[in-house]
Design a protein around this motif. Sequence first.
Motif, PDB file in Angstrom:
ATOM      1  N   UNK A  28       1.010  -1.188   0.109  1.00 52.49           N
ATOM      2  CA  UNK A  28      -0.016   0.203  -0.082  1.00 52.49           C
ATOM      3  C   UNK A  28       0.898   1.228   0.138  1.00 52.49           C
ATOM      4  N   UNK A  29       2.275   0.863   0.358  1.00 55.00           N
ATOM      5  CA  UNK A  29       3.128   1.994   0.068  1.00 55.00           C
ATOM      6  C   UNK A  29       2.851   3.303   1.302  1.00 55.00           C
ATOM      7  N   UNK A  30       3.217   4.371   0.973  1.00 51.78           N
ATOM      8  CA  UNK A  30       2.986   5.665   1.953  1.00 51.78           C
ATOM      9  C   UNK A  30       1.619   5.739   2.561  1.00 51.78           C
ATOM     10  N   UNK A  31       0.869   5.928   1.752  1.00 53.25           N
ATOM     11  CA  UNK A  31      -0.590   6.160   2.485  1.00 53.25           C
ATOM     12  C   UNK A  31      -1.076   4.820   3.477  1.00 53.25           C
ATOM     13  N   UNK A  32      -0.728   3.749   3.355  1.00 54.10           N
ATOM     14  CA  UNK A  32      -0.776   2.838   4.703  1.00 54.10           C
ATOM     15  C   UNK A  32       0.133   3.038   5.485  1.00 54.10           C
ATOM     16  N   UNK A  46     -18.537 -12.996  23.631  1.00 54.51           N
ATOM     17  CA  UNK A  46     -18.096 -14.020  23.101  1.00 54.51           C
ATOM     18  C   UNK A  46     -16.406 -14.225  23.002  1.00 54.51           C
ATOM     19  N   UNK A  47     -15.710 -13.319  23.137  1.00 52.20           N
ATOM     20  CA  UNK A  47     -14.351 -13.067  22.857  1.00 52.20           C
ATOM     21  C   UNK A  47     -13.932 -13.229  21.420  1.00 52.20           C
ATOM     22  N   UNK A  48     -14.744 -13.105  20.469  1.00 51.25           N
ATOM     23  CA  UNK A  48     -14.446 -13.153  19.010  1.00 51.25           C
ATOM     24  C   UNK A  48     -13.462 -11.721  18.685  1.00 51.25           C
ATOM     25  N   UNK A  49     -12.539 -11.783  18.000  1.00 53.89           N
ATOM     26  CA  UNK A  49     -11.677 -10.747  17.386  1.00 53.89           C
ATOM     27  C   UNK A  49     -11.940 -10.860  15.860  1.00 53.89           C
ATOM     28  N   UNK A  50     -11.868  -9.688  15.464  1.00 54.80           N
ATOM     29  CA  UNK A  50     -12.189  -9.539  13.660  1.00 54.80           C
ATOM     30  C   UNK A  50     -11.240  -8.427  13.328  1.00 54.80           C
ATOM     31  N   UNK A  51     -10.481  -8.534  12.171  1.00 54.81           N
ATOM     32  CA  UNK A  51      -9.503  -7.273  11.835  1.00 54.81           C
ATOM     33  C   UNK A  51     -10.102  -7.272  10.342  1.00 54.81           C
ATOM     34  N   UNK A  52      -9.728  -6.061  10.024  1.00 55.32           N
ATOM     35  CA  UNK A  52     -10.387  -5.639   8.578  1.00 55.32           C
ATOM     36  C   UNK A  52      -9.176  -4.464   8.346  1.00 55.32           C
ATOM     37  N   UNK A  53      -8.309  -4.924   7.145  1.00 60.64           N
ATOM     38  CA  UNK A  53      -7.287  -3.724   6.691  1.00 60.64           C
ATOM     39  C   UNK A  53      -7.250  -3.912   5.154  1.00 60.64           C
ATOM     40  N   UNK A  54      -8.269  -4.322   4.554  1.00 62.49           N
ATOM     41  CA  UNK A  54      -8.428  -4.300   3.301  1.00 62.49           C
ATOM     42  C   UNK A  54      -8.275  -2.976   2.485  1.00 62.49           C
ATOM     43  N   UNK A  55      -9.286  -2.368   2.860  1.00 62.46           N
ATOM     44  CA  UNK A  55      -9.210  -1.049   2.023  1.00 62.46           C
ATOM     45  C   UNK A  55      -8.752   0.151   2.802  1.00 62.46           C
ATOM     46  N   UNK A  56      -8.305   1.174   1.948  1.00 60.74           N
ATOM     47  CA  UNK A  56      -7.402   2.320   2.454  1.00 60.74           C
ATOM     48  C   UNK A  56      -8.404   3.154   3.215  1.00 60.74           C
ATOM     49  N   UNK A  57      -9.671   2.911   2.996  1.00 59.18           N
ATOM     50  CA  UNK A  57     -10.876   3.915   4.029  1.00 59.18           C
ATOM     51  C   UNK A  57     -11.160   3.112   5.293  1.00 59.18           C
ATOM     52  N   UNK A  58     -10.911   3.675   6.333  1.00 60.51           N
ATOM     53  CA  UNK A  58     -11.449   3.321   7.651  1.00 60.51           C
ATOM     54  C   UNK A  58     -12.798   3.006   7.731  1.00 60.51           C
ATOM     55  N   UNK A  59     -13.805   3.870   7.047  1.00 61.49           N
ATOM     56  CA  UNK A  59     -15.158   3.697   6.947  1.00 61.49           C
ATOM     57  C   UNK A  59     -15.520   2.242   6.387  1.00 61.49           C
ATOM     58  N   UNK A  60     -15.008   1.948   5.143  1.00 60.63           N
ATOM     59  CA  UNK A  60     -15.151   0.645   4.462  1.00 60.63           C
ATOM     60  C   UNK A  60     -14.559  -0.508   5.300  1.00 60.63           C
ATOM     61  N   UNK A  61     -13.438  -0.260   6.107  1.00 55.46           N
ATOM     62  CA  UNK A  61     -12.917  -1.421   6.720  1.00 55.46           C
ATOM     63  C   UNK A  61     -13.821  -1.626   7.937  1.00 55.46           C
ATOM     64  N   UNK A  62     -14.523  -0.788   8.471  1.00 57.19           N
ATOM     65  CA  UNK A  62     -15.258  -0.883   9.578  1.00 57.19           C
ATOM     66  C   UNK A  62     -16.567  -1.938   9.158  1.00 57.19           C
ATOM     67  N   UNK A  63     -16.950  -1.360   8.001  1.00 54.63           N
ATOM     68  CA  UNK A  63     -18.280  -2.323   7.628  1.00 54.63           C
ATOM     69  C   UNK A  63     -17.758  -3.578   7.205  1.00 54.63           C
ATOM     70  N   UNK A  64     -16.659  -3.834   6.694  1.00 51.93           N
ATOM     71  CA  UNK A  64     -16.022  -5.150   6.433  1.00 51.93           C
ATOM     72  C   UNK A  64     -15.817  -5.876   7.669  1.00 51.93           C
ATOM     73  N   UNK A  65     -15.355  -5.137   8.669  1.00 53.52           N
ATOM     74  CA  UNK A  65     -15.024  -5.987   9.931  1.00 53.52           C
ATOM     75  C   UNK A  65     -16.653  -6.320  10.721  1.00 53.52           C
ATOM     76  N   UNK A  66     -17.431  -5.421  10.432  1.00 51.06           N
ATOM     77  CA  UNK A  66     -18.739  -5.908  11.233  1.00 51.06           C
ATOM     78  C   UNK A  66     -19.477  -7.116  10.465  1.00 51.06           C
ATOM     79  N   UNK A  67     -19.296  -6.857   9.147  1.00 55.13           N
ATOM     80  CA  UNK A  67     -19.719  -8.183   8.171  1.00 55.13           C
ATOM     81  C   UNK A  67     -19.177  -9.153   8.786  1.00 55.13           C
ATOM     82  N   UNK A  68     -17.747  -9.601   8.796  1.00 59.14           N
ATOM     83  CA  UNK A  68     -17.066 -10.558   9.391  1.00 59.14           C
ATOM     84  C   UNK A  68     -17.799 -11.238  10.683  1.00 59.14           C
TER      85      UNK A  68
END
Length: 118
Positions: A28-32, A46-68
């Motif tokens: 992702x280079x300098x931006x990441x 439940x103790x479940x931990x989910x990580x999302x770092x797929x997108x450069x957008x924090x908002x999109x990553x939050x949506x992805x994390x909630x989906x997971x």
Amino acid sequence: MTQPPYSIDRATLETEVRIDVFRASGPGGQHVNKTNSAIRLTHAPSGVVVIAQDSPSQFRNKEIAFTRLIQKLKRLNHVPKTRLATKPTRAAKERRIGEKKTRAVVKTTRSKTIKADE
């Protein structure tokens, strides 16, 4: 930790979840390397931990994390049906006894051939 079923409603999850924001790793280079766009959700009940770092957008990553998180909680909520013990049918019993008799014949003939060689 509470037992299943866990709520998979988005509004309820947002109250039960701890959200951590951090810098993503990988390509992702300098931006990441400069932005805190990765999201970690920790579901306390439940103790479940989910990580999302797929997108450069924090908002999109939050949506992805909630989906997971919802997908994982659905898997945890699944309760298998209880199995009922059933009696074997008469035909199944007869088949089993027939197979045992066949096997017994094979074993007895095997032992006789060994004795004949000696």
